[in-house]
Design a protein around this motif. Sequence first.
Motif, short mmCIF file in Angstrom:
data_model
loop_
_atom_site.label_atom_id
_atom_site.label_comp_id
_atom_site.label_asym_id
_atom_site.label_seq_id
_atom_site.Cartn_x
_atom_site.Cartn_y
_atom_site.Cartn_z
N VAL A 127 23.46 78.39 26.15
CA VAL A 127 23.89 77.85 27.45
C VAL A 127 23.48 76.39 27.54
CG1 VAL A 127 23.68 78.03 29.96
CG2 VAL A 127 23.64 80.10 28.55
N ARG A 128 24.43 75.56 27.96
CA ARG A 128 24.17 74.13 28.16
C ARG A 128 24.67 73.74 29.55
NH1 ARG A 128 24.22 69.31 24.62
NH2 ARG A 128 25.18 67.55 25.71
N TRP A 129 23.80 73.08 30.31
CA TRP A 129 24.15 72.65 31.67
C TRP A 129 23.93 71.15 31.79
CZ3 TRP A 129 20.37 70.72 35.19
CH2 TRP A 129 20.85 70.44 36.48
N GLU A 130 24.88 70.45 32.40
CA GLU A 130 24.79 69.01 32.61
C GLU A 130 25.19 68.69 34.05
OE1 GLU A 130 27.36 67.14 29.85
OE2 GLU A 130 26.16 67.66 28.08
N ARG A 131 24.41 67.84 34.67
CA ARG A 131 24.71 67.40 36.03
C ARG A 131 25.31 66.00 35.98
NH1 ARG A 131 20.03 67.65 40.42
NH2 ARG A 131 20.74 69.82 40.52
N HIS A 132 26.46 65.84 36.58
CA HIS A 132 27.12 64.54 36.69
C HIS A 132 27.16 64.13 38.15
CE1 HIS A 132 28.63 64.54 32.46
NE2 HIS A 132 28.50 65.85 32.62
N SER A 133 27.73 62.96 38.43
CA SER A 133 27.70 62.45 39.80
C SER A 133 28.47 63.33 40.78
CB SER A 133 28.26 61.02 39.84
OG SER A 133 29.58 60.99 39.33
N GLU A 134 29.63 63.87 40.35
CA GLU A 134 30.45 64.67 41.25
C GLU A 134 30.54 66.14 40.85
OE1 GLU A 134 34.10 62.83 43.09
OE2 GLU A 134 34.04 61.72 41.19
N PHE A 135 30.21 66.45 39.63
CA PHE A 135 30.38 67.82 39.16
C PHE A 135 29.25 68.19 38.22
CE2 PHE A 135 32.38 65.14 36.01
CZ PHE A 135 32.04 65.73 34.80
N SER A 136 29.18 69.48 37.93
CA SER A 136 28.25 69.99 36.93
C SER A 136 29.04 70.70 35.85
CB SER A 136 27.25 70.97 37.56
OG SER A 136 26.37 70.29 38.44
N GLY A 137 28.62 70.51 34.62
CA GLY A 137 29.30 71.13 33.49
C GLY A 137 28.47 72.26 32.91
N TYR A 138 29.12 73.41 32.65
CA TYR A 138 28.46 74.58 32.06
C TYR A 138 29.19 74.91 30.75
CZ TYR A 138 26.47 75.41 36.73
OH TYR A 138 25.82 75.29 37.93
N THR A 139 28.45 74.95 29.64
CA THR A 139 29.03 75.32 28.35
C THR A 139 28.31 76.56 27.85
OG1 THR A 139 29.45 72.99 27.86
CG2 THR A 139 29.61 74.54 26.03
N PHE A 140 29.08 77.60 27.52
CA PHE A 140 28.53 78.85 27.00
C PHE A 140 29.14 79.05 25.61
CE2 PHE A 140 29.14 79.07 31.58
CZ PHE A 140 27.86 79.30 32.03
N ARG A 141 28.27 79.21 24.58
CA ARG A 141 28.76 79.21 23.21
C ARG A 141 28.19 80.39 22.42
NH1 ARG A 141 26.46 76.49 19.13
NH2 ARG A 141 25.29 75.17 20.58
N LEU A 142 29.05 80.96 21.57
CA LEU A 142 28.66 82.05 20.67
C LEU A 142 29.09 81.70 19.24
CD1 LEU A 142 29.72 85.26 22.63
CD2 LEU A 142 27.37 84.57 22.09
N ALA A 143 28.31 82.12 18.29
CA ALA A 143 28.71 81.98 16.89
C ALA A 143 29.70 83.08 16.54
CB ALA A 143 27.48 82.05 15.98
N GLY A 144 30.61 82.78 15.60
CA GLY A 144 31.58 83.78 15.16
C GLY A 144 32.83 83.78 16.02
#
Length: 438
Positions: free
Chosen positions: A83-100
């Motif tokens: 899980v990767r979370w990033e906060r930006h000025s207007e939005f937040s980004g969520y990245t969920f990643r799996l191998a395979g």
Amino acid sequence: MLPESPLLACQHPLRSLLAGEVHARPSEAIATPSRASFLAVLIAPDDRARELEHLAALCAGFGVEPPDASSNHFSVRLGELHVRWERHSEFSGYTFRLAGLSPAPFSEPPVMRLPPGWLAAIPGRTLVATHCKVIAAPATCDADFIAAHFDGNVVAGGEVGDGAGAAYTDFRIHADGYSRFLLVDAGFTVRQTGRMMQRLLEIETYRMMALLALPIAHQQSARLATLEAALASITAAIAEDSRDDEALLHRLTDLAAQVESGLAGSQFRFSACRAYGDLVRARIDELRERRLPGVQPIEEFMARRFTPAIATCAAVAERLHALSERVARASGLLLTRVDIARERQNQALLASMDRRAKLQLRLQQTVEGLSVAAIVYYAAGLVGYAAKGLKSIGIGLNPDLVVGASVPVLVVLVTIATRRASRHIHAGGGEPEPGDLH
């Protein structure tokens, strides 16, 4: 905070922060094959604390340390899910990643590994949701193979990374609510794979963020036509030398308020559109894309639809500013004319006051003359009474002769006293002193 060093002068307190800015939100190393789901969620400033609480609840369910309150970036592994979370000025980004990979194209996305209901409870409103699949270059990567990943839609893409791989997308939202990207690894390093995925996700995110201004541009464009027609009507009335300048000025003031309201309500969105548009073009350039036979490149796809949309927003923003300047010029012209008219009225009023003052002065002089005559008349009477009294006690005086001789003297004395009193009053001295009459 950087440690003090005997080899350095006193360090600037922001040195560490500024030096680390170029390393903020780095791309991650991604092995092939893998799959990822990404969400960009528009979030209000008041929901930022609730967002961190929601992330902390997810971390607590897996027994890992949550992000601290000052974090703008957070990356953690929750079992097999990264899980990767990033906060930006207007939005937040969520990245969920799996191998395979999943059994079928874009089936079993990583978000399915999240606790039930957690994804739907994220604070804010989802603007971007996309799946990205990274595969090794197949023996045959033909049109049918690519079309199978995008439900037969028309695909844009090409070689990226100077031929080290390829990227494809249809820029459509599919039945599950997600758009799709396919990244083919033909020689990427793990870091290069991470950078390519991040660029593709940023292209989609910044594209959508930029296009938030397009509905506002359409709305303002229709409104601008009405405002421009109103301004044309007012300027025509000004050119015709209309005598009702006050009414025209009131109409111009109301028009200026409407234009400034439009600017205030759209300026931030138009500025953000321009900035996000520049980011989209920069990320496309960083792909180092090459054309593949029969496939429209991502850059060409953007030039066909995205670039005109950005140009529309820029044109509407420019029209708003131009209209504001035109209203300001018309207001200045009309105010100048109103000021000239008021100056003429003031001059006429001053001339009228001057005439009245002259008439008043003449009347005053006439009254003063009559006053001198009356005072001399009564003073001569007193002199006559005095002469008669002296004659009655044996002094040989002719009362008529004494009165006649005193009249010129009285006229001179009364005239001098009256003028002195008048000069004293006109000089601002107020009431004449008792000695001024003597």
